[in-house]
Design a protein around this motif. Structure first.
Motif, PDB file in Angstrom:
ATOM      1  N   SER A 197       9.609  34.143  80.815  1.00  0.00           N
ATOM      2  CA  SER A 197       9.605  33.831  79.551  1.00  0.00           C
ATOM      3  C   SER A 197      10.097  33.468  78.275  1.00  0.00           C
ATOM      4  CB  SER A 197       8.346  34.763  79.130  1.00  0.00           C
ATOM      5  OG  SER A 197       8.894  35.696  79.105  1.00  0.00           O
ATOM      6  N   TYR A 198      11.421  33.340  78.467  1.00  0.00           N
ATOM      7  CA  TYR A 198      12.424  32.781  78.056  1.00  0.00           C
ATOM      8  C   TYR A 198      12.618  31.715  76.793  1.00  0.00           C
ATOM      9  CZ  TYR A 198      16.899  31.025  76.148  1.00  0.00           C
ATOM     10  OH  TYR A 198      18.572  30.014  76.243  1.00  0.00           O
ATOM     11  N   PHE A 199      12.431  29.824  77.902  1.00  0.00           N
ATOM     12  CA  PHE A 199      12.816  29.635  77.041  1.00  0.00           C
ATOM     13  C   PHE A 199      12.005  28.432  76.150  1.00  0.00           C
ATOM     14  CE2 PHE A 199      15.589  25.482  77.770  1.00  0.00           C
ATOM     15  CZ  PHE A 199      14.585  24.703  77.104  1.00  0.00           C
ATOM     16  N   ASP A 200      10.419  28.596  76.378  1.00  0.00           N
ATOM     17  CA  ASP A 200       9.803  28.270  75.622  1.00  0.00           C
ATOM     18  C   ASP A 200       9.251  29.215  74.381  1.00  0.00           C
ATOM     19  OD1 ASP A 200       7.473  26.584  78.487  1.00  0.00           O
ATOM     20  OD2 ASP A 200       8.660  25.913  77.242  1.00  0.00           O
ATOM     21  N   HIS A 201      10.057  30.627  74.495  1.00  0.00           N
ATOM     22  CA  HIS A 201       9.409  31.220  73.136  1.00  0.00           C
ATOM     23  C   HIS A 201      11.337  30.876  72.756  1.00  0.00           C
ATOM     24  CE1 HIS A 201       6.558  33.532  75.631  1.00  0.00           C
ATOM     25  NE2 HIS A 201       6.095  33.191  74.328  1.00  0.00           N
ATOM     26  N   ARG A 202      11.835  30.736  73.371  1.00  0.00           N
ATOM     27  CA  ARG A 202      13.682  30.816  72.155  1.00  0.00           C
ATOM     28  C   ARG A 202      13.420  29.105  71.291  1.00  0.00           C
ATOM     29  NH1 ARG A 202      16.198  29.731  69.021  1.00  0.00           N
ATOM     30  NH2 ARG A 202      18.551  30.240  69.059  1.00  0.00           N
ATOM     31  N   TRP A 203      13.554  28.426  72.562  1.00  0.00           N
ATOM     32  CA  TRP A 203      13.250  26.722  71.805  1.00  0.00           C
ATOM     33  C   TRP A 203      11.925  25.900  71.446  1.00  0.00           C
ATOM     34  CZ3 TRP A 203      18.843  26.559  70.234  1.00  0.00           C
ATOM     35  CH2 TRP A 203      19.443  27.132  71.182  1.00  0.00           C
ATOM     36  N   THR A 204      12.291  25.230  70.047  1.00  0.00           N
ATOM     37  CA  THR A 204      11.284  23.489  70.822  1.00  0.00           C
ATOM     38  C   THR A 204      12.479  22.238  70.921  1.00  0.00           C
ATOM     39  OG1 THR A 204      12.178  23.801  68.255  1.00  0.00           O
ATOM     40  CG2 THR A 204      10.672  25.267  68.051  1.00  0.00           C
ATOM     41  N   SER A 205      11.519  21.928  71.123  1.00  0.00           N
ATOM     42  CA  SER A 205      12.085  20.572  71.264  1.00  0.00           C
ATOM     43  C   SER A 205      12.759  19.993  70.471  1.00  0.00           C
ATOM     44  CB  SER A 205      11.311  19.210  71.593  1.00  0.00           C
ATOM     45  OG  SER A 205       9.978  20.216  72.642  1.00  0.00           O
ATOM     46  N   ALA A 206      12.891  20.486  69.582  1.00  0.00           N
ATOM     47  CA  ALA A 206      13.875  19.596  68.209  1.00  0.00           C
ATOM     48  C   ALA A 206      14.770  20.411  68.327  1.00  0.00           C
ATOM     49  CB  ALA A 206      13.041  19.735  66.798  1.00  0.00           C
ATOM     50  N   GLU A 207      14.977  21.796  68.199  1.00  0.00           N
ATOM     51  CA  GLU A 207      15.968  22.589  67.711  1.00  0.00           C
ATOM     52  C   GLU A 207      16.912  22.528  69.547  1.00  0.00           C
ATOM     53  OE1 GLU A 207      14.189  26.763  68.124  1.00  0.00           O
ATOM     54  OE2 GLU A 207      14.136  26.583  66.102  1.00  0.00           O
ATOM     55  N   LEU A 230      11.568  21.476  82.309  1.00  0.00           N
ATOM     56  CA  LEU A 230      11.902  20.524  82.293  1.00  0.00           C
ATOM     57  C   LEU A 230      13.365  20.543  81.339  1.00  0.00           C
ATOM     58  CD1 LEU A 230       9.282  18.208  83.507  1.00  0.00           C
ATOM     59  CD2 LEU A 230      11.565  18.542  84.954  1.00  0.00           C
ATOM     60  N   ARG A 231      12.214  20.558  80.054  1.00  0.00           N
ATOM     61  CA  ARG A 231      13.506  20.159  79.071  1.00  0.00           C
ATOM     62  C   ARG A 231      14.816  20.591  78.903  1.00  0.00           C
ATOM     63  NH1 ARG A 231      12.035  22.585  74.343  1.00  0.00           N
ATOM     64  NH2 ARG A 231      10.282  24.825  74.754  1.00  0.00           N
ATOM     65  N   SER A 232      15.420  21.849  79.980  1.00  0.00           N
ATOM     66  CA  SER A 232      16.719  22.062  79.986  1.00  0.00           C
ATOM     67  C   SER A 232      17.454  21.336  81.077  1.00  0.00           C
ATOM     68  CB  SER A 232      16.001  23.664  80.171  1.00  0.00           C
ATOM     69  OG  SER A 232      16.188  23.532  81.334  1.00  0.00           O
ATOM     70  N   SER A 233      17.156  20.379  81.607  1.00  0.00           N
ATOM     71  CA  SER A 233      17.144  19.744  83.019  1.00  0.00           C
ATOM     72  C   SER A 233      19.307  19.443  82.850  1.00  0.00           C
ATOM     73  CB  SER A 233      16.409  18.226  83.143  1.00  0.00           C
ATOM     74  OG  SER A 233      15.339  18.895  83.197  1.00  0.00           O
TER      75      SER A 233
ATOM     76  N   THR B  53      14.530  13.342  75.401  1.00  0.00           N
ATOM     77  CA  THR B  53      13.942  12.461  74.118  1.00  0.00           C
ATOM     78  C   THR B  53      14.554  13.438  73.142  1.00  0.00           C
ATOM     79  OG1 THR B  53      12.759  11.504  75.625  1.00  0.00           O
ATOM     80  CG2 THR B  53      12.323  12.137  73.132  1.00  0.00           C
ATOM     81  N   PRO B  54      14.213  14.670  72.878  1.00  0.00           N
ATOM     82  CA  PRO B  54      14.326  15.648  71.960  1.00  0.00           C
ATOM     83  C   PRO B  54      16.228  14.820  71.039  1.00  0.00           C
ATOM     84  CG  PRO B  54      13.281  16.444  72.803  1.00  0.00           C
ATOM     85  CD  PRO B  54      14.228  14.947  73.919  1.00  0.00           C
ATOM     86  N   MET B  55      16.739  14.813  72.323  1.00  0.00           N
ATOM     87  CA  MET B  55      18.914  14.993  71.719  1.00  0.00           C
ATOM     88  C   MET B  55      18.787  13.282  71.273  1.00  0.00           C
ATOM     89  SD  MET B  55      21.941  14.942  74.198  1.00  0.00           S
ATOM     90  CE  MET B  55      21.390  12.812  75.007  1.00  0.00           C
TER      91      MET B  55
END
Lengths: 383, 195
Positions: A197-207, A230-233, B53-55
């Protein structure tokens, strides 16, 4: 074999100089848990030095009669740092090839044991192998990976990394959060302990988008039973097996720790090479756009430029957040020259950019140059 | 202001062999340098990716460019259940119809809508899998004379394009100097188009 870092000695060094320099480099590498001819390539008087572009490289050039020019022009064209060295025996500028004469030189005092130390330090600085350049940001969820994070902190610190533990989830003050972001922007690599449960708690997409926009590498270590986002691909990836981590204590095995440290070194070296190449290239594009040219890169990554009118300007590119003393350092490295610090504003905090914009208004001509606006600054440059 | 089509994606391990040549960090860097090089002169048209996209938002903000004006994102309504939340933040998303509840048909329809735009003057391919190769074919169909740049060093389908379609003949396949690559490519194409 591809080395993570690539160093060379060119020109006409004496045997004593080669031996002293080799010993100093090997000793310094040992403090980083790196080995010559394993992780670090060391070429002495090659016919040509052709380092792989994906890993940092630098060379020293000892002046002398009948010195082999190797492929100096190609190295300077590629923006690979070449440090001209003068010594007691060969101290006249004329002994340097003409293409090296505009570059900052270092003096090797053969009568002084510290001579090799200075050259070794300068060479290692060019490829980011001084401890103060090796910055890692460990990001993890405190209630899922505290023990492993602590182990990695110790192991990486022992390898002379400057490590910041970002324990998101703890009660944070605004000051602590601001410090975290400052350390993050200045890091080469985010070591991400990707527990369930790390990534989605730690990072918003913008950050997270801002981290990537800064050009920071991410090494994602995926825990057993964790599903990567997927956001950390774009991260470099490795997965822990059940054998790598004790489910009761949360401690990682020694093998897993050693493996991760070496992997992080590889990710970090690649990051250093790619960001440096592209920042230096931006400077070259900017100076050529206004009719000038780039002469080469030397110690402290000094980029030597010739402005359209023939005057020379030495700029010091900074990949991370420019340190307050960066300009002072630039003046001390090039005391008789016109200097500036060039930084990449993309991905920096707005506060940092505002501060640097303010600093620019206080110094004429501009000494803090955004890489994205460099051609305009070069065009207007006055002594 | 002309538009550039960006086809970029990070290969995954369970779809073909593209991941074997792919370097995700180089994909990140290549996209970053492309956006910095072109966004003030060109719109970027693309299908989006949750990691990339966020980048783009961040880069536009730092360069003082209005993201919603500079980037156009195409999304098929076939995927409306999994749209990123951020789609609602920006006014630059064009939604295309789903086709017969069929994923492949819906994607094809979206790609044809996106790539038949008359303002497209060039295309850049970075990383990617079979979708990147498909988008290359469709782009060439609609714009046979426009510039095409597959960036080889990050690997993936773009490397395949560079090797299989002759784009790589005069390229250094290991070149990581993306700043120079894009500056040279787009400067040449501006000069070429204005002659």
């Amino acid at each position: 074999m591809t080395f993570l870092y690539q160093l060379a000695v060119l020109g006409n060094p004496t045997t004593a100089q080669i031996n002293a320099l080799t010993e100093r480099i090997a000793s310094a590498l040992g403090t980083l848990s790196l080995r010559m001819e394993h992780e670090v390539g060391w070429e002495v008087s090659p016919t040509a030095f052709k380092p792989h572009p994906l890993y940092p490289s630098a060379a020293v050039y000892f002046a002398g009669d009948h010195a082999n020019l190797a492929n100096l022009a190609e190295l300077l064209e590629r923006g690979i740092p070449v440090i001209p060295v003068i010594s007691n025996f060969n101290q006249h500028q004329e002994r340097f090839p003409e293409i090296l004469r505009p570059l900052n030189r270092l003096k090797y005092d053969d009568g002084d044991d510290g001579g090799a130390e200075i050259i070794a330090t300068a060479l290692l600085a060019c490829v980011g192998l001084l401890p103060q350049h090796r910055r890692v940001f460990i990001s993890y969820r405190r209630d899922e990976a505290a023990e492993a994070a602590s182990q990695l902190f110790e192991a990486l610190t022992a390898r002379a990394f400057d490590v910041f533990l970002d324990s998101y989830g703890a009660a944070e003050t605004q000051e602590v959060e601001a410090l975290s972001w400052q350390r993050l922007y200045n890091s080469d690599v985010v070591l991400m302990l990707d527990t369930p449960s790390y990534f989605d708690h730690r990072w918003t997409s913008a950050e997270f988008g801002r981290v990537l926009a800064k050009g920071i590498s991410v090494l994602r270590v995926t825990w057993p039973n964790a599903t990567p986002s997927l956001r950390s691909s774009t991260a470099s990836k490795t997965e822990l097996s059940a054998e790598d981590i004790d489910p009761e204590s949360g401690r990682m095995s020694d093998d897993a720790i050693a493996r991760l440290c070496l992997l992080l070194e590889a990710v970090r070296s690649q990051n250093h090479a790619v960001r440096s190449v592209n920042l230096i290239s931006s400077i070259r594009i900017a100076i050529e756009t206004v009719g000038g040219k780039m002469l080469g890169v030397s110690s402290h990554k000094a980029v030597h430029l010739q402005l359209p009118g023939g005057e020379q300007l030495t700029v010091y590119p900074t990949v991370g957040v420019p340190a307050p003393f960066a300009l002072q350092d630039a003046f001390s490295y090039s005391p008789d020259k016109s200097v500036a610090v060039v930084y990449d504003p993309v991905g920096l905090s707005q506060q940092s950019v505002r501060h640097l914009d303010w600093l620019q208004t206080q110094a004429q001509p501009a000494k803090w140059i955004k890489a994205t606006e460099a051609s305009q600054q070069f065009k207007q440059w006055e002594h | 202001m002309g538009a550039i089509f960006l086809s970029a994606c990070i290969p995954v391990t369970n779809r073909g062999t593209y991941h074997e040549t792919a370097n995700p960090f180089l994909i990140q860097c290549a996209v970053r340098e492309l956006v910095i090089a072109v966004i003030r002169q060109h719109k970027i048209i693309w299908g989006g990716h949750p990691a990339i996209t966020p980048m783009l938002w961040s880069i536009c903000e730092d360069l003082g460019v209005d993201y919603a004006d500079a980037v156009v994102l195409y999304q098929s309504q076939f995927f409306e259940d999994v749209y990123p939340e951020e789609n609602h933040k920006f006014r630059n998303v064009i939604y295309t119809d789903a086709v017969s509840e069929n994923r492949e048909a819906s994607l094809l329809h979206m790609r044809k809508q996106m790539l038949s735009r008359e303002d497209l003057t060039g295309a850049v391919f970075i990383g990617g899998m079979e979708g990147v190769e498909t988008e290359h074919e469709i782009f060439k169909y609609y714009h046979p004379h426009a510039s095409v740049l597959p960036v080889p060093s990050p690997g993936g389908a773009a490397l395949t394009l560079a090797l299989d379609h002759g784009y790589g003949t005069h390229m250094d396949l290991d070149d990581i100097d993306f700043a120079r690559l894009f500056h040279t490519h787009f400067a040449y194409n501006v000069n070429h188009l204005t002659q």
